[in-house]
Design a protein around this motif. Structure first.
Motif, PDB file in Angstrom:
ATOM      1  N   ASP A 154       0.818  -1.221   0.000  1.00  0.00           N
ATOM      2  CA  ASP A 154       0.000   0.000   0.000  1.00  0.00           C
ATOM      3  C   ASP A 154       0.851   1.270   0.000  1.00  0.00           C
ATOM      4  O   ASP A 154       0.640   2.163  -0.820  1.00  0.00           O
ATOM      5  N   HIS A 155       1.774   1.380   0.939  1.00  0.00           N
ATOM      6  CA  HIS A 155       2.582   2.606   0.998  1.00  0.00           C
ATOM      7  C   HIS A 155       3.455   2.767  -0.245  1.00  0.00           C
ATOM      8  O   HIS A 155       3.458   3.852  -0.846  1.00  0.00           O
ATOM      9  N   PRO A 156       4.205   1.732  -0.678  1.00  0.00           N
ATOM     10  CA  PRO A 156       4.975   1.922  -1.912  1.00  0.00           C
ATOM     11  C   PRO A 156       4.098   2.363  -3.087  1.00  0.00           C
ATOM     12  O   PRO A 156       4.489   3.248  -3.856  1.00  0.00           O
ATOM     13  N   ALA A 157       2.917   1.772  -3.222  1.00  0.00           N
ATOM     14  CA  ALA A 157       2.016   2.156  -4.308  1.00  0.00           C
ATOM     15  C   ALA A 157       1.582   3.611  -4.175  1.00  0.00           C
ATOM     16  O   ALA A 157       1.422   4.316  -5.171  1.00  0.00           O
ATOM     17  N   SER A 158       1.436   4.097  -2.943  1.00  0.00           N
ATOM     18  CA  SER A 158       0.990   5.480  -2.735  1.00  0.00           C
ATOM     19  C   SER A 158       2.035   6.494  -3.187  1.00  0.00           C
ATOM     20  O   SER A 158       1.710   7.657  -3.397  1.00  0.00           O
ATOM     21  N   VAL A 159       3.281   6.062  -3.340  1.00  0.00           N
ATOM     22  CA  VAL A 159       4.333   6.957  -3.835  1.00  0.00           C
ATOM     23  C   VAL A 159       4.804   6.534  -5.226  1.00  0.00           C
ATOM     24  O   VAL A 159       5.872   6.922  -5.681  1.00  0.00           O
ATOM     25  N   GLY A 160       3.990   5.688  -5.895  1.00  0.00           N
ATOM     26  CA  GLY A 160       4.266   5.319  -7.276  1.00  0.00           C
ATOM     27  C   GLY A 160       5.389   4.314  -7.459  1.00  0.00           C
ATOM     28  O   GLY A 160       6.072   4.343  -8.479  1.00  0.00           O
ATOM     29  N   GLU A 161       5.597   3.434  -6.484  1.00  0.00           N
ATOM     30  CA  GLU A 161       6.675   2.460  -6.563  1.00  0.00           C
ATOM     31  C   GLU A 161       6.165   1.057  -6.259  1.00  0.00           C
ATOM     32  O   GLU A 161       5.157   0.891  -5.576  1.00  0.00           O
ATOM     33  N   SER A 162       6.896   0.070  -6.752  1.00  0.00           N
ATOM     34  CA  SER A 162       6.645  -1.310  -6.354  1.00  0.00           C
ATOM     35  C   SER A 162       7.334  -1.520  -5.005  1.00  0.00           C
ATOM     36  O   SER A 162       8.112  -0.674  -4.549  1.00  0.00           O
ATOM     37  N   TYR A 163       7.095  -2.669  -4.401  1.00  0.00           N
ATOM     38  CA  TYR A 163       7.761  -2.992  -3.132  1.00  0.00           C
ATOM     39  C   TYR A 163       9.278  -2.975  -3.309  1.00  0.00           C
ATOM     40  O   TYR A 163      10.007  -2.364  -2.525  1.00  0.00           O
ATOM     41  N   GLY A 164       9.775  -3.619  -4.362  1.00  0.00           N
ATOM     42  CA  GLY A 164      11.222  -3.675  -4.604  1.00  0.00           C
ATOM     43  C   GLY A 164      11.829  -2.305  -4.867  1.00  0.00           C
ATOM     44  O   GLY A 164      12.910  -1.987  -4.362  1.00  0.00           O
ATOM     45  N   GLN A 165      11.135  -1.492  -5.676  1.00  0.00           N
ATOM     46  CA  GLN A 165      11.631  -0.140  -5.941  1.00  0.00           C
ATOM     47  C   GLN A 165      11.688   0.665  -4.647  1.00  0.00           C
ATOM     48  O   GLN A 165      12.660   1.374  -4.388  1.00  0.00           O
ATOM     49  N   HIS A 166      10.640   0.558  -3.840  1.00  0.00           N
ATOM     50  CA  HIS A 166      10.586   1.310  -2.597  1.00  0.00           C
ATOM     51  C   HIS A 166      11.700   0.872  -1.649  1.00  0.00           C
ATOM     52  O   HIS A 166      12.328   1.703  -0.996  1.00  0.00           O
ATOM     53  N   MET A 167      11.942  -0.430  -1.598  1.00  0.00           N
ATOM     54  CA  MET A 167      13.010  -0.934  -0.747  1.00  0.00           C
ATOM     55  C   MET A 167      14.354  -0.371  -1.207  1.00  0.00           C
ATOM     56  O   MET A 167      15.163   0.070  -0.389  1.00  0.00           O
ATOM     57  N   GLY A 168      14.592  -0.337  -2.510  1.00  0.00           N
ATOM     58  CA  GLY A 168      15.846   0.213  -3.032  1.00  0.00           C
ATOM     59  C   GLY A 168      16.027   1.683  -2.681  1.00  0.00           C
ATOM     60  O   GLY A 168      17.104   2.105  -2.255  1.00  0.00           O
ATOM     61  N   VAL A 169      14.966   2.464  -2.860  1.00  0.00           N
ATOM     62  CA  VAL A 169      15.034   3.890  -2.532  1.00  0.00           C
ATOM     63  C   VAL A 169      15.268   4.075  -1.031  1.00  0.00           C
ATOM     64  O   VAL A 169      16.124   4.862  -0.615  1.00  0.00           O
ATOM     65  N   ALA A 170      14.533   3.335  -0.217  1.00  0.00           N
ATOM     66  CA  ALA A 170      14.677   3.459   1.237  1.00  0.00           C
ATOM     67  C   ALA A 170      16.078   3.047   1.691  1.00  0.00           C
ATOM     68  O   ALA A 170      16.681   3.708   2.545  1.00  0.00           O
ATOM     69  N   PHE A 171      16.620   1.962   1.129  1.00  0.00           N
ATOM     70  CA  PHE A 171      17.974   1.533   1.485  1.00  0.00           C
ATOM     71  C   PHE A 171      18.992   2.587   1.064  1.00  0.00           C
ATOM     72  O   PHE A 171      19.941   2.871   1.793  1.00  0.00           O
ATOM     73  N   SER A 172      18.799   3.166  -0.117  1.00  0.00           N
ATOM     74  CA  SER A 172      19.703   4.205  -0.597  1.00  0.00           C
ATOM     75  C   SER A 172      19.690   5.413   0.340  1.00  0.00           C
ATOM     76  O   SER A 172      20.741   5.937   0.723  1.00  0.00           O
ATOM     77  N   PHE A 173      18.489   5.851   0.711  1.00  0.00           N
ATOM     78  CA  PHE A 173      18.373   6.971   1.650  1.00  0.00           C
ATOM     79  C   PHE A 173      19.015   6.609   2.986  1.00  0.00           C
ATOM     80  O   PHE A 173      19.762   7.392   3.560  1.00  0.00           O
ATOM     81  N   GLY A 174      18.715   5.424   3.480  1.00  0.00           N
ATOM     82  CA  GLY A 174      19.235   5.002   4.776  1.00  0.00           C
ATOM     83  C   GLY A 174      20.750   4.950   4.813  1.00  0.00           C
ATOM     84  O   GLY A 174      21.372   5.408   5.785  1.00  0.00           O
ATOM     85  N   MET A 175      21.362   4.413   3.770  1.00  0.00           N
ATOM     86  CA  MET A 175      22.828   4.324   3.740  1.00  0.00           C
ATOM     87  C   MET A 175      23.457   5.712   3.701  1.00  0.00           C
ATOM     88  O   MET A 175      24.459   5.967   4.366  1.00  0.00           O
ATOM     89  N   ARG A 176      22.853   6.619   2.937  1.00  0.00           N
ATOM     90  CA  ARG A 176      23.397   7.988   2.891  1.00  0.00           C
ATOM     91  C   ARG A 176      23.187   8.702   4.221  1.00  0.00           C
ATOM     92  O   ARG A 176      24.033   9.499   4.640  1.00  0.00           O
ATOM     93  N   MET A 177      22.080   8.408   4.899  1.00  0.00           N
ATOM     94  CA  MET A 177      21.859   9.002   6.217  1.00  0.00           C
ATOM     95  C   MET A 177      22.895   8.486   7.221  1.00  0.00           C
ATOM     96  O   MET A 177      23.404   9.255   8.045  1.00  0.00           O
ATOM     97  N   ILE A 178      23.209   7.200   7.151  1.00  0.00           N
ATOM     98  CA  ILE A 178      24.232   6.632   8.033  1.00  0.00           C
ATOM     99  C   ILE A 178      25.585   7.282   7.748  1.00  0.00           C
ATOM    100  O   ILE A 178      26.308   7.668   8.683  1.00  0.00           O
ATOM    101  N   ALA A 179      25.934   7.420   6.470  1.00  0.00           N
ATOM    102  CA  ALA A 179      27.201   8.056   6.102  1.00  0.00           C
ATOM    103  C   ALA A 179      27.252   9.496   6.610  1.00  0.00           C
ATOM    104  O   ALA A 179      28.268   9.938   7.167  1.00  0.00           O
ATOM    105  N   GLY A 180      26.137  10.235   6.447  1.00  0.00           N
ATOM    106  CA  GLY A 180      26.081  11.612   6.940  1.00  0.00           C
ATOM    107  C   GLY A 180      26.193  11.673   8.452  1.00  0.00           C
ATOM    108  O   GLY A 180      26.864  12.550   9.000  1.00  0.00           O
TER     109      GLY A 180
END
Length: 83
Positions: free
Chosen positions: A10-36
């Motif tokens: 439901d949430h990934p669809a609400s932002v125009g993404e599949s589950y896998g796409q959303h996971m990739g975006v979230a992991f990308s954001f999370g890793m950059r947040m950890i680095a920051g």
């Protein structure tokens, strides 16, 4: 209570993404947040290092999220589920 499938889609669809796409975006954001965060911790210890790194990462992530939100905006009249 939503179905198990809906809990993952439901949430990934609400932002125009599949589950896998959303996971990739979230992991990308999370890793950059950890680095920051690591850069900020090192900056606190050694203030001459990473002077603008944390704020730069935050700014880039915010801009990326705002741009993505605009691209994924639902059609007029579509109510997004509350978070």
């Amino acid at each position: 209570m939503p179905s198990l499938r809906a809990a993952f889609t439901d949430h990934p669809a609400s932002v125009g993404e599949s589950y896998g796409q959303h996971m990739g975006v979230a992991f990308s954001f999370g890793m950059r947040m950890i680095a920051g965060g690591c850069a900020c911790l090192l900056h606190g210890l050694l203030p001459f290092l990473f002077v603008r790194t944390g704020s730069g990462i935050i700014g880039k992530l915010h801009e990326e999220m705002v741009q993505h939100r605009r691209r994924a905006a639902p059609p007029a009249g579509f109510a997004q589920p509350a978070e």
